[in-house]
Write a protein that holds these residues in place. Structure first.
Motif, PDB file in Angstrom:
ATOM      1  N   LEU A  68       0.835  -1.210   0.000  1.00  0.00           N
ATOM      2  CA  LEU A  68       0.000   0.000   0.000  1.00  0.00           C
ATOM      3  C   LEU A  68       0.867   1.256   0.000  1.00  0.00           C
ATOM      4  CD1 LEU A  68      -2.781  -1.061   2.545  1.00  0.00           C
ATOM      5  CD2 LEU A  68      -3.029  -0.737   0.077  1.00  0.00           C
ATOM      6  N   GLU A  69       1.978   1.217   0.740  1.00  0.00           N
ATOM      7  CA  GLU A  69       2.874   2.375   0.749  1.00  0.00           C
ATOM      8  C   GLU A  69       3.476   2.595  -0.638  1.00  0.00           C
ATOM      9  OE1 GLU A  69       5.733   1.586   3.777  1.00  0.00           O
ATOM     10  OE2 GLU A  69       4.459   2.351   5.400  1.00  0.00           O
ATOM     11  N   ALA A  74       3.463   5.856  -5.679  1.00  0.00           N
ATOM     12  CA  ALA A  74       3.238   5.984  -7.118  1.00  0.00           C
ATOM     13  C   ALA A  74       2.165   7.030  -7.412  1.00  0.00           C
ATOM     14  CB  ALA A  74       2.830   4.627  -7.702  1.00  0.00           C
ATOM     15  N   LEU A  75       1.105   7.054  -6.588  1.00  0.00           N
ATOM     16  CA  LEU A  75       0.039   8.052  -6.773  1.00  0.00           C
ATOM     17  C   LEU A  75       0.566   9.465  -6.518  1.00  0.00           C
ATOM     18  CD1 LEU A  75      -2.968   6.237  -5.059  1.00  0.00           C
ATOM     19  CD2 LEU A  75      -2.688   6.710  -7.495  1.00  0.00           C
ATOM     20  N   SER A  78       2.555  10.529  -9.501  1.00  0.00           N
ATOM     21  CA  SER A  78       1.675  10.918 -10.606  1.00  0.00           C
ATOM     22  C   SER A  78       1.047  12.279 -10.355  1.00  0.00           C
ATOM     23  CB  SER A  78       0.570   9.861 -10.784  1.00  0.00           C
ATOM     24  OG  SER A  78       1.123   8.616 -11.147  1.00  0.00           O
ATOM     25  N   LEU A  79       0.649  12.512  -9.101  1.00  0.00           N
ATOM     26  CA  LEU A  79       0.049  13.804  -8.760  1.00  0.00           C
ATOM     27  C   LEU A  79       1.042  14.929  -8.983  1.00  0.00           C
ATOM     28  CD1 LEU A  79      -2.258  15.468  -7.565  1.00  0.00           C
ATOM     29  CD2 LEU A  79      -1.355  14.957  -5.289  1.00  0.00           C
ATOM     30  N   THR A  80       2.294  14.711  -8.576  1.00  0.00           N
ATOM     31  CA  THR A  80       3.330  15.726  -8.784  1.00  0.00           C
ATOM     32  C   THR A  80       3.535  15.996 -10.263  1.00  0.00           C
ATOM     33  OG1 THR A  80       4.463  15.055  -6.752  1.00  0.00           O
ATOM     34  CG2 THR A  80       5.755  16.311  -8.364  1.00  0.00           C
ATOM     35  N   PHE A  81       3.537  14.917 -11.050  1.00  0.00           N
ATOM     36  CA  PHE A  81       3.738  15.070 -12.490  1.00  0.00           C
ATOM     37  C   PHE A  81       2.643  15.927 -13.109  1.00  0.00           C
ATOM     38  CE2 PHE A  81       2.632  13.602 -16.786  1.00  0.00           C
ATOM     39  CZ  PHE A  81       3.820  13.858 -17.464  1.00  0.00           C
TER      40      PHE A  81
END
Length: 210
Positions: A68-69, A74-75, A78-81
């Motif tokens: 989960l970590e 990874a999320l 993606s959010l930063t990207f």
């Protein structure tokens, strides 16, 4: 002999007494029991064992926590990207694993490098003909020469990428690079897709890559 007459009243009384006796004998209980002795209280029973505590659930699974970590990381990446992409709303073009992004801004070479770096990208430099064509579409759209992440600032006449590695692909205009007055240390892409060396303090279109 005298005949005795029985009083009708007496006869009726006798009949009533007989009937009453019969009724009493039928209605009275046959026997009356004697009250029994009070039973003594028994000794207390053994105390039962306490029920085992209910299992709180499956044993702790550390591997699931780690998985989960990893998904969360990874999320977040993606959010930063995509947050950074929002800063460059304008044009986004993709070729293979490389994505070219611009907001249509212009800056000198040094500022162009900084803008891309602050957004988490790097100034673009096509390394194949296909990538050069993708960048050319952006350059034509904005009709402005765009900076490439290539220069000979460290050694005149030797053009390298920002990591100092020698360039592996080029698409120079005929007669270029000419290093006019030894002041053209940076490289731009023109709307034709061809490259030209240029003065680094001039302004060019900022195109970043990921």
């Amino acid at each position: 002999m005298h005949q005795f007459q029985i009083c009708p009243v007496l006869i009726v009384a006798m009949i009533c007494l007989t009937l009453c006796h019969s009724v009493m004998m039928e209605t009275l209980p046959l026997c009356i029991g004697i009250q029994g002795m009070q039973e003594s209280q028994g000794s207390p029973g053994k105390v039962g064992q306490k029920e085992a505590k209910e299992d709180s659930g499956a044993p702790f699974d550390m591997s699931r926590v780690l998985a989960l970590e990893k998904q969360l990381a990874a999320l977040q990446q993606s959010l930063t990207f995509y947050t950074n992409v929002l800063q460059f709303l304008g044009s986004i073009c993709k070729d293979g694993n490389k994505t070219f992004i611009t907001a249509g801004k212009t800056a000198n070479f040094s500022s162009a490098k900084s803008e891309c770096s602050l957004a988490g990208y790097q100034l673009s430099a096509p390394k194949t003909e296909a990538e050069n064509m993708v960048m050319q579409r952006i350059v034509k759209k904005y009709d402005k020469d765009a900076w490439l992440a290539i220069s000979d600032e460290k050694m005149e006449g030797t053009f390298v990428y920002l990591d100092d590695k020698p360039i592996s692909y080029s698409n120079w205009n005929p007669g270029e690079p000419n290093g006019e007055h030894q002041a053209e240390d940076c490289v731009v892409m023109q709307t034709t897709g061809k490259w030209n060396d240029s003065i680094c303090t001039e302004k060019g279109l900022v195109i970043c890559e990921t």
